[in-house]
Design an enzyme around this catalytic site. Structure first.
Site, PDB file in Angstrom:
ATOM      1  N   GLY A  49      86.792  51.568  72.184  1.00 32.21           N
ATOM      2  CA  GLY A  49      86.555  51.083  70.823  1.00 32.21           C
ATOM      3  C   GLY A  49      85.225  51.464  70.201  1.00 32.21           C
ATOM      4  CD  GLU A 104      82.539  45.774  73.285  1.00 27.93           C
ATOM      5  OE1 GLU A 104      83.007  46.732  72.658  1.00 27.93           O
ATOM      6  OE2 GLU A 104      83.234  45.046  74.009  1.00 27.93           O
ATOM      7  CG  ASP A 105      84.978  47.834  69.747  1.00 26.73           C
ATOM      8  OD1 ASP A 105      84.566  46.980  70.555  1.00 26.73           O
ATOM      9  OD2 ASP A 105      86.135  48.275  69.786  1.00 26.73           O
ATOM     10  CG  ASP A 108      88.544  38.670  69.753  1.00 24.78           C
ATOM     11  OD1 ASP A 108      88.358  37.556  69.260  1.00 24.78           O
ATOM     12  OD2 ASP A 108      89.686  39.157  69.851  1.00 24.78           O
ATOM     13  CE  LYS A 136      88.078  39.988  65.876  1.00 24.17           C
ATOM     14  NZ  LYS A 136      89.444  40.199  66.426  1.00 24.17           N
ATOM     15  CG  PHE A 157      94.267  42.781  64.915  1.00 23.39           C
ATOM     16  CD1 PHE A 157      93.817  42.843  66.222  1.00 23.39           C
ATOM     17  CD2 PHE A 157      94.909  43.878  64.383  1.00 23.39           C
ATOM     18  CE1 PHE A 157      94.007  43.979  66.982  1.00 23.39           C
ATOM     19  CE2 PHE A 157      95.113  45.025  65.145  1.00 23.39           C
ATOM     20  CZ  PHE A 157      94.665  45.064  66.447  1.00 23.39           C
ATOM     21  CB  VAL A 158      89.230  44.229  62.041  1.00 18.30           C
ATOM     22  CG1 VAL A 158      89.014  43.079  61.079  1.00 18.30           C
ATOM     23  CG2 VAL A 158      88.418  44.019  63.318  1.00 18.30           C
ATOM     24  NE  ARG A 170      91.365  53.809  70.487  1.00 15.05           N
ATOM     25  CZ  ARG A 170      91.073  52.629  71.007  1.00 15.05           C
ATOM     26  NH1 ARG A 170      90.079  51.923  70.521  1.00 15.05           N
ATOM     27  NH2 ARG A 170      91.761  52.124  72.015  1.00 15.05           N
TER      28      ARG A 170
HETATM   29  P1  IMP Z   1      86.927  40.355  73.917  1.00 15.92           P
HETATM   30  O1  IMP Z   1      86.896  40.613  75.402  1.00 15.92           O
HETATM   31  O2  IMP Z   1      88.004  39.363  73.547  1.00 15.92           O
HETATM   32  O3  IMP Z   1      85.573  39.974  73.346  1.00 15.92           O
HETATM   33  O4  IMP Z   1      87.417  41.664  73.208  1.00 15.92           O
HETATM   34  C1  IMP Z   1      86.734  42.807  73.333  1.00 15.92           C
HETATM   35  C2  IMP Z   1      87.527  44.059  73.060  1.00 15.92           C
HETATM   36  O5  IMP Z   1      88.839  43.848  72.534  1.00 15.92           O
HETATM   37  C3  IMP Z   1      86.792  44.811  71.989  1.00 15.92           C
HETATM   38  O6  IMP Z   1      85.782  45.593  72.549  1.00 15.92           O
HETATM   39  C4  IMP Z   1      87.885  45.606  71.352  1.00 15.92           C
HETATM   40  O7  IMP Z   1      88.043  46.819  72.018  1.00 15.92           O
HETATM   41  C5  IMP Z   1      89.100  44.735  71.475  1.00 15.92           C
HETATM   42  N1  IMP Z   1      89.295  43.956  70.215  1.00 15.92           N
HETATM   43  C6  IMP Z   1      88.874  42.704  69.956  1.00 15.92           C
HETATM   44  N2  IMP Z   1      89.191  42.319  68.702  1.00 15.92           N
HETATM   45  C7  IMP Z   1      89.826  43.389  68.157  1.00 15.92           C
HETATM   46  C8  IMP Z   1      90.404  43.631  66.852  1.00 15.92           C
HETATM   47  O8  IMP Z   1      90.383  42.798  65.930  1.00 15.92           O
HETATM   48  N3  IMP Z   1      90.960  44.854  66.669  1.00 15.92           N
HETATM   49  C9  IMP Z   1      91.008  45.823  67.639  1.00 15.92           C
HETATM   50  N4  IMP Z   1      90.481  45.637  68.865  1.00 15.92           N
HETATM   51  C10 IMP Z   1      89.904  44.436  69.122  1.00 15.92           C
HETATM   52 MG    MG Z   2      85.664  47.449  72.852  1.00 14.41          MG
END
Ligand code: IMP
Ligand code: MG
Length: 182
Positions: A49, A104-105, A108, A136, A157-158, A170
């Site tokens: 990402g 990080e992108d 979440d 988020k 969701f983005v 992407r």
């Molecule tokens: P987390 O472990 O839940 O914090 O999520 C981290 C990873 O999930 C991010 O680095 C993204 O690659 C992916 N992700 C989280 N939210 C989104 C979204 O809204 N769109 C697309 N990918 C997401």
């Molecule tokens: Mg990521």
């Protein structure tokens, strides 16, 4: 209002434009250049990402630095995190005694960045900081600071600018969000 993009019957509208992202990336880089003045940080991108954000950010960095990448997977092809993180590609750099900046992108749930931090801290870095384009905040559960945040966004969701939907889109230059259901 007409959606900007439709994918698999899901409708997305523009959320952050190329220009907004570009301006914010420059601001984040300016802070990093200031904070890491005289140091040689290692920027670690989390694949897939962060690859576009990483590439844009690193070209605004003016301090001596190194780069490395780590690949994690947690989402599979879904829009909701599985809660399970898998390490798909490990680091190639020596972390011990180094200033680490994870890129990080989006943070979440916080599960991925938490996993990443534990992995890096085992190697005794001199310092550890995180830069994320998107946070988020209302859903992210982390017991450490996310030091540099591009945009705090609602738990929606983005897609685009590196962020995928079932591995696609992407390559979009802007960031889009799921349009509210009618
Ligand atoms: P987390 O472990 O839940 O914090 O999520 C981290 C990873 O999930 C991010 O680095 C993204 O690659 C992916 N992700 C989280 N939210 C989104 C979204 O809204 N769109 C697309 N990918 C997401
Ligand atoms: Mg990521």
């Amino acid at each position: 209002m007409a959606p900007d993009i439709t994918i698999n019957n899901d409708q997305f509208t523009l959320y952050l434009s190329e220009q907004q992202i570009h301006d914010r990336v420059k601001e984040l880089a300016a802070r990093l250049n200031n904070d890491y003045h005289g140091k040689v940080p290692i920027f670690i991108g989390i694949l897939n990402g962060s690859f576009i954000f990483f590439a844009d950010l690193i070209r605004e960095i003016t301090v001596d630095c190194e780069v490395d990448f780590l690949k994690l997977s947690s989402y599979g092809d879904a829009k909701i995190s599985s809660g399970q993180v898998h390490l798909l590609k490990d680091l190639n750099c020596q972390v011990e005694g180094r200033d680490i900046v994870v890129v990080e992108d989006v943070v979440d749930s916080g599960i991925s960045i938490d996993f990443m931090k534990k992995l890096v801290m085992k190697e005794n870095p001199a310092s550890f900081r995180v830069v994320t384009l998107l946070l988020k905040k209302s859903v992210a559960k982390v017991d450490f600071p996310i030091d540099y945040v591009g945009f705090e966004i609602p738990p929606e969701f983005v897609i685009g600018y590196g962020l995928d939907y079932a591995q696609k889109v992407r390559n979009l230059k802007s960031i889009y969000r799921l349009a509210p259901q009618e």
